[in-house]
Design a protein around this motif. Structure first.
Motif, PDB file in Angstrom:
ATOM      1  N   GLU A   1      -1.586  -0.083  -4.338  1.00 44.72           N
ATOM      2  CA  GLU A   1      -2.679   0.650  -3.727  1.00 44.72           C
ATOM      3  C   GLU A   1      -2.557   2.131  -3.623  1.00 44.72           C
ATOM      4  O   GLU A   1      -1.546   2.177  -2.817  1.00 44.72           O
ATOM      5  N   ASN A   2      -3.284   2.998  -3.788  1.00 46.56           N
ATOM      6  CA  ASN A   2      -3.524   4.182  -3.395  1.00 46.56           C
ATOM      7  C   ASN A   2      -2.174   5.138  -3.960  1.00 46.56           C
ATOM      8  O   ASN A   2      -2.020   6.112  -3.451  1.00 46.56           O
TER       9      ASN A   2
ATOM     10  N   LEU B   1       0.778  -1.150   0.150  1.00 49.59           N
ATOM     11  CA  LEU B   1      -0.161  -0.122  -0.022  1.00 49.59           C
ATOM     12  C   LEU B   1       0.735   1.382  -0.007  1.00 49.59           C
ATOM     13  O   LEU B   1       1.786   1.505   0.838  1.00 49.59           O
TER      14      LEU B   1
END
Length: 349
Positions: free
Chosen positions: A72-73, A27
């Motif tokens: 992600e992100n 992440l």
């Protein structure tokens, strides 16, 4: 399961070339396919003296590469982007991080010393640490962005006016990059001092007005007939030069300490008194970060190189493969070594 090659220091003076599992992008992180990774002077004690936080440790914090995988992100970079990577990983929570001073972070991590570094084919890093580089700047040159930012940060620790006379003590990588930065920023006469004849020859080649080898001429002799500099940048990290920085600066002058010394520093009373009588401005310089992270040093460093205002190519004196293991480390400590910046070439032909 994809395996990668990584060079890991596993004991004092012991490298192991290992196969490791390819990292996955967590992440907010990305995986970088490393192109080039430089060897920093701070890497030498990590290998030769075992000065790592723990064994095993993959070294390498001066590097460039291509974004291979995006976690992600992550919106700031995309797969295929060419990047340089800032190695500091500030906590973001301490007092200094909250004040926008990431270099002063009290709970930081650091790629290549506290977490896996870039002497490997792939490395996982925070996306926010990636700075895109333009297509016309080579990945080889971009591997020198990190040490260049150290020089930029050091130069900017004091107010530098156009035409200022400057003395640089030390002509290693940071000293020479300080010279290039000062030239780009409009300094006047620049004097560079080093004991290594090859290094001061390179200093002359890339823009020093005066080079001094103390084996041939002492600073005391030189400044007996020449004006003292307004600013001294100490980059050698020597107990001797750190005293000389104060000894050979003009009254109301400025001293910036960039080099890290590992021995006790003894100031004779008359030299120390210059700080008082000369009302000197003295400061240290630590790393190369500002706010917003990683800071203007990184954007300006890339711009300087991309626009050819700073040419780092004369400082690159050798390339090696991971399979060469400790060979470049040994070359860096040779007596009167002719090498400035040595790189591991990971993925490029």
């Amino acid at each position: 399961m994809v395996k990668l090659k990584a060079l890991s220091v596993v004991d004092v003076k012991t490298f192991s070339l290992e196969e490791m599992e390819k990292p996955r992008a967590g992440l907010g992180n990305v995986v970088i396919k490393v192109a080039y990774c430089g060897i920093c002077g701070s890497d030498l004690p990590r290998y030769f003296n075992g000065a790592v936080h723990s064994f095993p440790q993959i070294l390498g914090h001066e590097f460039s590469g291509i974004v291979e995988e995006v976690g992600e992100n992550v919106t700031s970079v995309s797969r295929g982007d060419r990047v340089a990577v800032a190695p500091l990983v500030p906590c973001g929570k301490c007092e200094f991080c909250q004040k926008g001073e990431p270099a002063m972070c009290t709970h930081y991590s650091f790629i290549g010393s506290r977490q896996s570094g870039a002497m490997a084919e792939y490395v996982e890093v925070p996306a926010r640490n990636c700075i895109k580089i333009p297509n016309h700047l080579s990945l080889k040159e971009a591997a020198l962005v990190e040490p260049l930012t150290v020089a930029i940060h050091g130069v900017d620790r004091v107010n530098l006016h156009s035409g200022a006379k400057v003395l640089i003590l030390g002509a290693g990588t940071i000293g020479l990059l300080t010279l290039l930065t000062l030239r780009a920023k409009g300094a006047g006469e620049i004097i560079v001092v080093d004991l290594n004849p090859h290094k001061i020859s390179i200093a002359k080649q890339i823009g020093a007005d005066v080079v001094i080898n103390p084996k041939e001429q002492t600073l005391k002799d030189y400044f007996s007939t020449h004006d003292l500099p307004e600013i001294v940048y100490e980059t050698a990290g020597s107990a001797l030069t750190q005293v000389q920085a104060v000894e050979f600066v003009k009254k109301r002058g400025k001293v910036v300490y960039i080099g890290t010394c590992t021995k006790d520093i003894l100031f004779p009373p008359k030299v120390f008194e210059k700080i008082l009588r000369g009302e000197l401005e003295i400061t240290g310089s630590w790393m190369s970060y500002s706010s917003p992270f990683p800071g203007y040093e990184w954007e300006s460093g890339i711009r300087y190189m991309a626009e050819k205002e700073i040419n780092v190519q004369p400082l690159i004196t050798g390339e090696f493969k991971l399979e060469d293991k400790e060979q470049p480390f040994q070359k860096m400590i040779e007596k009167d070594s002719k090498h400035i910046k040595l790189l591991y070439n990971m993925n490029e032909n």
